[in-house]
Design an enzyme around this catalytic site. Structure first.
Site, PDB file in Angstrom:
ATOM      1  N   LYS A 106      27.439  59.440   3.069  1.00  0.00           N
ATOM      2  CA  LYS A 106      26.252  58.610   2.915  1.00  0.00           C
ATOM      3  C   LYS A 106      24.990  59.451   3.119  1.00  0.00           C
ATOM      4  O   LYS A 106      24.958  60.329   3.989  1.00  0.00           O
ATOM      5  CB  LYS A 106      26.336  57.477   3.943  1.00  0.00           C
ATOM      6  N   SER A 187      24.838  48.548   4.455  1.00  0.00           N
ATOM      7  CA  SER A 187      24.012  49.549   3.803  1.00  0.00           C
ATOM      8  C   SER A 187      24.809  50.658   3.125  1.00  0.00           C
ATOM      9  O   SER A 187      24.280  51.408   2.311  1.00  0.00           O
ATOM     10  CB  SER A 187      23.040  50.164   4.823  1.00  0.00           C
ATOM     11  N   SER A 211      27.516  47.294   8.136  1.00  0.00           N
ATOM     12  CA  SER A 211      27.169  48.208   7.045  1.00  0.00           C
ATOM     13  C   SER A 211      28.316  49.074   6.551  1.00  0.00           C
ATOM     14  O   SER A 211      28.178  49.750   5.528  1.00  0.00           O
ATOM     15  CB  SER A 211      25.991  49.100   7.450  1.00  0.00           C
TER      16      SER A 211
END
Length: 521
Positions: A106, A187, A211
């Site tokens: 990420k 997220s 997330s």
């Protein structure tokens, strides 16, 4: 930002004799890391080719074709690193189950190389630090190929209460590969969509509250939020030191367990991980299809929502767990005493966001650029493309908070931890004599709407384990109209191995993962 890659056709032609046509390429779609490792061991696949195949698939699926926008950028040295690892393999050195396996991370996690760590924001578009986060260093040491950076909800979805999950100013909007007009949740949207679409077999996400688990479930894969303190957060763009953690996202529980076994461990720079070395274990070795035998499962019945189709999937999952040897205990009221948890959590997140972001920004090697949350707020005001779709109301709220020594923060932190842990998960387990809690991770993916923002209506069980810092696993349990639904398994602090084993036993008994179809809507 343009992705960096070698032209796949040139790379693949170079593998064949000059006078011969290249052989048919082995597929990577829908293959987990364990399968790919077995193929490399057998010689039907090798490390450099594997990385090239994933780079080619990113080009075809993410940049063109369905154009998922799950991957922000790929590392230019990925193929050369894969070649070096193949040479090691030829010399008889295999570092472990991740040797030669491509991993996406990420884009709030730092990694050495020319790619910035942006958290999706233009304010950090030049944030090339030259540092490996400790979890990335662990991946490299284990022989993983750091393939690239995945898109995310900008600032890990903490900028605004009216945001659209999966959108960032740097990476654009990540699409759900099961239905392209649907949201990939956040997220860790890019990590979830990328693994589901076989852009890499493994990815790292981060979670503060939902997330990892929401994007994993909505994209139809496995996601695991570990106990907070099991995995280092150093050189990861923060929200909250009380709740933040990185964790694995994968096609299978076995792959997630193997990935966790690599990234878990103590980090002197992260005091929360002081116990990690003593607590970590070989998570993959502890998996067993019999792990549910004799276990009691506390069912969060009052948190599954009112949809009959979701309830049917959930009941089928419970029957599969019963068939695997578990005893089901219905919990009729899991919400009693939890009314003040949300407000306490918000106070903690807002206060820690202001403090932790300043600490991170000040740690960057660059002399210029933002140093405080106030600087980020000013940057966004000066760059209207950042605020086109939604505001920065949470940033502005956080900026009004006092420090980590403020009475309001200290009271909220103690209350949140108590309500979620001792009076939440621990109480429910003890009162029902249960080993784990299970619930529905998510509802079907909602249609993405940049103008109006997210319209996610639940269900969700992420808050208690997120605030308590306890482990939370999601495993596919089927789909509603082709849209994946996840089963959540939650355990007490440091029960990571047991939660993964329970999830593995359910996965083996059910086999409910569905492959994406990339349908338009």
């Amino acid at each position: 930002m343009q992705k960096i890659f070698l032209a796949a056709a040139v790379s693949l032609l170079a593998l064949a004799p000059a006078a011969a046509m290249p052989p048919p390429l082995p597929p990577v779609e829908d293959k987990d890391a364990a399968t790919l490792q077995a193929e490399m061991t057998q010689g039907s696949m090798y490390d450099e080719l594997l990385t090239t195949l994933y780079l080619d698939r990113i080009l075809k699926i993410d940049d063109y074709g369905p154009k998922l926008d799950a991957v922000i950028a790929t590392f230019p040295d990925a193929e050369s690193e894969a070649k070096r690892l193949w040479q090691e393999r030829q010399a008889g050195k295999v570092r472990g189950p991740l040797h030669g396996i491509p991993v996406l991370i990420k884009d709030n996690i730092e990694a050495k190389g020319p790619l910035p760590t942006t958290a999706g924001s233009l304010a950090l578009k030049d944030n090339v630090t030259g540092r490996d986060a400790p979890i990335v260093a662990r991946l490299r040491e284990a022989g993983a190929v750091i393939l690239g950076k995945t898109n995310l909800s900008e600032w890990a979805n903490i900028r605004s209460g009216d945001s659209t999950s999966g959108w960032s100013a740097v990476g654009g909007l990540t699409k759900n590969p099961h239905a392209l007009n649907r949201n990939a949740c956040g997220s860790s949207s890019g990590s979830g969509a990328a693994v589901a679409a076989s852009l890499a077999p493994l990815a790292i996400g981060t979670e503060t509250d939902g997330s990892i688990t929401c994007p994993a479930a909505i994209n139809g894969i496995v996601g695991f939020k570990p106990t907070v303190g099991l995995v280092s957060r150093t050189f990861i763009v923060p929200i909250s030191h009380s709740q933040d953690t990185a964790g694995p996202m994968a096609l299978t529980v076995r792959d997630a367990a193997a990935l966790l076994g690599v990234i878990a461990g103590s980090d002197p720079a992260d005091p929360a991980t002081a116990e990690a070395d003593a607590r970590k274990t070989d998570y993959a070795a502890k998996l067993s299809p019999d792990a549910l035998k004799g276990k009691k499962i506390g069912v969060l019945r009052d948190r599954i929502g009112g949809r009959a189709d979701i309830a049917a999937l959930f009941d089928a999952a419970l029957k599969a767990m019963e068939g695997a040897g578990a005893t089901i205990v219905e919990i009729k009221d899991s919400k009693s005493g939890q009314d003040e948890l949300g407000a306490a959590e918000l106070e903690v997140l807002m206060t820690e966001l202001k403090a932790d972001m300043a600490t991170y920004l000040a740690s960057r090697p660059a002399k210029d650029g933002p140093k405080t949350l106030g600087d980020l707020i000013a940057f966004n005001k000066a760059h209207p493309e950042e605020l086109r779709w939604f505001d920065q109301s949470l940033f502005e709220l956080a900026e009004t908070k006092g420090g980590l020594d403020s009475p309001a923060y200290r009271e909220a932190k103690a209350k949140a931890a108590r309500l979620a842990g001792p009076e939440g998960i621990d109480r429910l387990l003890a009162e029902n004599k249960a080993d784990f809690l299970v619930g529905v991770t998510n509802g079907p993916a909602w249609t993405t709407d940049l103008v109006n923002g997210d319209h996610y209506t639940g269900p969700s069980v992420s808050q208690m384990p997120a605030v308590a810092g306890y482990p939370h696993l999601t495993v596919p349990m089927g789909a509603v109209e082709g849209l994946p639904i996840g089963l959540s398994i939650i355990g007490p602090k440091w029960s990571d191995a047991d939660v993964l084993a329970a999830g593995y036993a359910y996965e083996q008994a059910s086999r409910k993962r569905v492959a994406p179809t990339y349908r338009p809507q």
